[in-house]
Design an enzyme around this catalytic site. Structure first.
Site, PDB file in Angstrom:
ATOM      1  N   THR A  60       0.801  -1.236   0.000  1.00 51.41           N
ATOM      2  CA  THR A  60       0.000   0.000   0.000  1.00 51.41           C
ATOM      3  C   THR A  60       0.837   1.292   0.000  1.00 51.41           C
ATOM      4  OG1 THR A  60      -0.176  -0.081   2.401  1.00 51.41           O
ATOM      5  CG2 THR A  60      -1.950  -1.120   1.161  1.00 51.41           C
ATOM      6  N   ASP A 100      -9.543   3.330  -5.819  1.00 55.27           N
ATOM      7  CA  ASP A 100      -9.895   4.378  -6.789  1.00 55.27           C
ATOM      8  C   ASP A 100      -8.706   4.728  -7.696  1.00 55.27           C
ATOM      9  OD1 ASP A 100      -8.576   5.329  -4.507  1.00 55.27           O
ATOM     10  OD2 ASP A 100      -9.358   7.356  -4.743  1.00 55.27           O
ATOM     11  N   TYR A 123       1.267   1.844  -8.199  1.00 54.82           N
ATOM     12  CA  TYR A 123       0.362   1.214  -7.228  1.00 54.82           C
ATOM     13  C   TYR A 123      -0.974   0.878  -7.890  1.00 54.82           C
ATOM     14  CZ  TYR A 123      -3.052   1.096  -3.394  1.00 54.82           C
ATOM     15  OH  TYR A 123      -4.088   0.753  -2.549  1.00 54.82           O
TER      16      TYR A 123
END
Ligand SMILES: NC(=O)c1ccc[n+]([C@@H]2O[C@H](COP(=O)([O-])OP(=O)(O)OC[C@H]3O[C@@H](n4cnc5c(N)ncnc54)[C@H](OP(=O)(O)O)[C@@H]3O)[C@@H](O)[C@H]2O)c1
Length: 292
Positions: A60, A100, A123
């Site tokens: 992340t 998103d 990412y």
């Protein structure tokens, strides 16, 4: 039986707390059973009637991913695929969390689940690979794209802001990225609702808390509500700045509002407003978790 994967992360901790509160049967793992090792995953599942795998594990570090795209893709792409293949083998459902950041932010209306993806950074690309691997696996799945997460376990934007507000006279925050902050507790509730319904159609869903704001608006509310809750104890000014004036390693979508109509319909969900959840978090959640 539910298998919660990634229970030591920010969302995973919240999910585990929820499963405990609901007294549901679950097992939970994190790094000790790597999602990159199919044999270890299979061994761990052996003899356990796993009906659902909930994947909260992932890579992340959005900015770091620009320099570590292979690692991010390995964990978010291949790792998600390994879990999906196991789910197919076990005839279990997979609930997976995506982002998103698979979108480029050029839209002006909330993103729908089948809108064209076009990640701006490593990412987002790695998370999209995960979505593709899950679709290709043939398992029953729910992919929930979410955004701007903050939660009790942190680290998060809320934690960083509270620290800076207590250290500095002013903090500059970008006001040209629009989205919806999402409390991990609210998201965990939505993930669990899929399990409780146990018949939702396989596919992609969007979930965030309600509202449409900038990071600057978010920071102002953190200051206001944080001061009322006694978590900010000195005066601090929040200045709006442009993303261009705050160069980050990774490009982020300027607009990442997610349409929640599909998940609302599917689960009959009442989605809380971001500011109510933030206030609740600052008055109840933040202290509870950070003092224990
Ligand atoms: N945070 C956000 O704003 C946000 C927004 C949209 C979507 N999401 C998605 O939401 C999910 C949860 O995010 P989060 O912020 O809770 O993440 P997080 O706090 O970084 O937690 C991820 C967990 O996964 C573990 N992990 C990493 N590699 C693993 C592996 N190979 N095998 C097993 N576990 C592994 C991590 O361990 P280590 O800490 O040791 O690496 C960590 O405990 C992720 O899929 C993320 O992409 C997050």
């Amino acid at each position: 039986m539910i298998w919660l994967v990634g229970n030591k992360g920010m969302l995973g901790r919240e999910m585990e707390a929820l499963l405990r509160r609901r007294r549901l049967n679950f097992i939970a793992t994190d790094r000790e059973v790597s999602i990159l090792e199919p044999a270890a995953l299979r061994r761990h599942a052996a003899g356990t009637p796993v009906a659902w795998i909930v994947n909260c594990a992932g890579y992340t570090a959005v900015d770091k991913a620009e320099d570590e795209e292979d690692l991010a893709t390995e964990i978010n792409g291949r790792g998600a695929g390994c879990l999906a293949e196991l789910a197919a083998e076990l005839d279990a459902g997979l609930i997976h969390v995506s982002t998103d950041y698979v979108f480029d932010g050029r839209k002006a209306e909330p993103y729908l689940e089948d809108d064209v993806t076009n990640p701006l950074g490593a990412y987002g690309r790695s998370k999209l690979k995960g979505e593709e691997a899950i679709r290709a696996s043939g398992c029953r799945y729910v992919i929930v794209r979410t955004a701007w997460l903050y939660g009790t376990a942190g680290p998060s934007f809320v934690h960083t802001m509270l620290r800076l507000m207590n250290e500095r006279d002013s903090v500059g925050v970008v006001d040209d990225q629009i989205g919806s902050p999402t409390h991990t507790g609210d998201l965990a509730g939505a993930l669990l609702a899929f399990i409780e319904k146990d018949g939702a159609s396989s596919g992609v869903y969007h979930y965030s808390d309600e509202g449409r704001i900038s990071w600057f608006d978010f920071a102002r509310e953190i200051l206001r509500a944080g001061s009322e809750a006694g978590l900010v104890t000195r005066r601090c000014r929040i200045d709006p700045i442009a993303s261009a004036a705050y160069p980050a390693r990774a490009r982020r979508p300027a607009f990442s509002l997610l349409s929640k109509e599909k998940i609302r319909r599917e689960l009959d969900l009442v989605i809380p407003r971001w500011d109510r959840s933030l206030r609740r978090f600052l008055t109840e959640g933040f202290r509870r978790w950070n003092e224990t």
